[in-house]
Design a protein around this motif. Structure first.
Motif: not given
Length: 398
Positions: A377-383
């Motif tokens: 659940p990593d926002d950096n990956l999704k971004q």
């Protein structure tokens, strides 16, 4: 990248957003995500414009394969193995060149990352690569259209490669990546059969086809059992098992995949727990670098290739209740740390300072992030994926 015929898979997102659940009387998918591929099929049937274009391109490629000759190590043979058996797979080490200081040019000397064109005079590797890519494309064409002409071709290809006595390949790699003047084959050559990991999931997808019967599947599984036994017991297999760089990663990948396919989950779990996990400490630094890949002349390509192998291993590991995604050493070595280490270079926030004699490409890193984003659940990956999306749900990486 080391071998172009490690060109798995046409449906990259479909292999890495989850796993099919075990169902009574049905073989589980090993890498392919059943739900994701069904969603693609539904979009195609609903005439989604983007999906229709992608599938139509796939079908066009598959149609060209219908008239292609089958593949076999017994075809186009230009060099027999020392066994004098045309059924034995033979290949030459790609980065080894004639020694100009020697009268007979032997033994050959290593030039890392620079391919000796002599390797293309041998055709067993390209025959196997063509087999794997063709079976995949034809199977997917059948899945989307229901046309059994594609599965009839798949049946022929599989029978010729694995079953028919006159053309089948022997289940060993005794003579892969030989070096003139030094040896007749090496364990390092085992990475060349990574492409065979595509076959099990394609057979699972084909279970409802009238052309793929139990006797064919049984015969292919028997071949995989024999090859798996060779992998874990032979001199070359044990040599590759001992490799601590990407070769060790891709050895484990094959053992786990083939063990799951042939009904030996105990071996798959044992390999992951006793061998793969130990490789984390060998291959990664606490900050996520992969020194054994960074010393190569194609360091960016090798680092990505190795980490891609780890993602695939982590996906398979869930089938035997091993959580490789979150496995870490006390000092923080692990898959996620390695992804984070590569991220600023993929975003071009940092300049790559290691040798890279080939052009930089970023498609594999995007696939790595896509796999990881389903787990972390990593926002950096999704971004990252928002800014650098996969180009296609049907992502042809040939």
């Amino acid at each position: 990248m080391t071998y172009r015929y490690i060109t798995l898979f046409l449906l990259i997102p479909l292999y890495f957003t989850g796993f099919a659940q075990r169902k009574a009387g049905k073989t589980v998918f090993i890498l392919l995500d059943e739900q994701a591929i069904e969603q693609c099929k539904q979009q195609y049937q609903n005439k989604d414009t983007a999906m229709a274009a992608q599938v139509n391109n796939l079908i066009a490629r598959a149609d060209t394969l219908l008239s292609a000759a089958p593949y076999s190590v017994t075809f186009h043979k230009t060099k027999l193995a020392p066994s004098n058996d045309k059924h034995d797979y033979v290949s030459q080490a790609p980065y080894w060149w004639p020694d100009s200081t020697k009268k007979d040019s032997k033994p050959y000397i290593r030039r890392d990352g620079r391919r000796n064109p002599e390797i293309y005079l041998l055709h067993d590797g390209s025959q196997m690569g063509n087999l794997c890519n063709s079976v995949e494309q034809l199977t997917l064409a059948w899945y989307f259209t229901g046309n059994e002409k594609y599965t009839q071709k798949v049946k022929t290809l599989l029978q010729v490669w694995f079953i028919d006595p006159a053309t089948r390949v022997n289940p060993n790699l005794n003579y892969a990546q030989y070096i003139p003047g030094l040896n007749d084959g090496r364990g390092i050559g085992i990475i060349e059969t990574t492409g065979l990991t595509v076959i099990p999931d394609m057979l699972t997808l084909l279970q409802s086809s009238k052309n793929i019967d139990n006797s064919l599947i049984s015969g292919i599984k028997q071949w995989y059992k024999q090859y798996l036994n060779w992998l874990v017991t032979s001199k070359n297999g044990k040599s590759e098992h001992s490799q601590i760089n990407n070769h060790g990663t891709y050895y484990d990948l094959q053992v786990v995949d083939f063990a799951l396919f042939t009904g030996n989950p105990a071996l798959a779990k044992q390999t992951l727990q006793q061998t793969t996990i130990a490789r984390i400490d060998q291959q990664f630094t606490p900050d996520g670098a992969m020194p054994l890949e960074l010393i190569r002349t194609k360091s960016w390509g090798y680092a990505n290739m190795n980490l891609w192998g780890w993602c695939r291993l982590a996906k398979m590991a869930t089938l035997v209740n091993v959580d490789l995604w979150h496995e870490q050493t006390i000092d923080g070595k692990g898959i996620k740390t390695a992804i984070n280490w590569l991220m600023p270079y993929a975003l071009k926030q940092k300049a790559w300072t290691h040798e890279q004699i080939e052009p930089f490409t970023y498609g594999m890193f995007t696939r790595i992030v896509h796999a990881a984003a389903a787990v972390y659940p990593d926002d950096n990956l999704k971004q990252y994926l928002k800014e650098h999306p996969l180009k296609s749900r049907l992502n042809d990486i040939n």
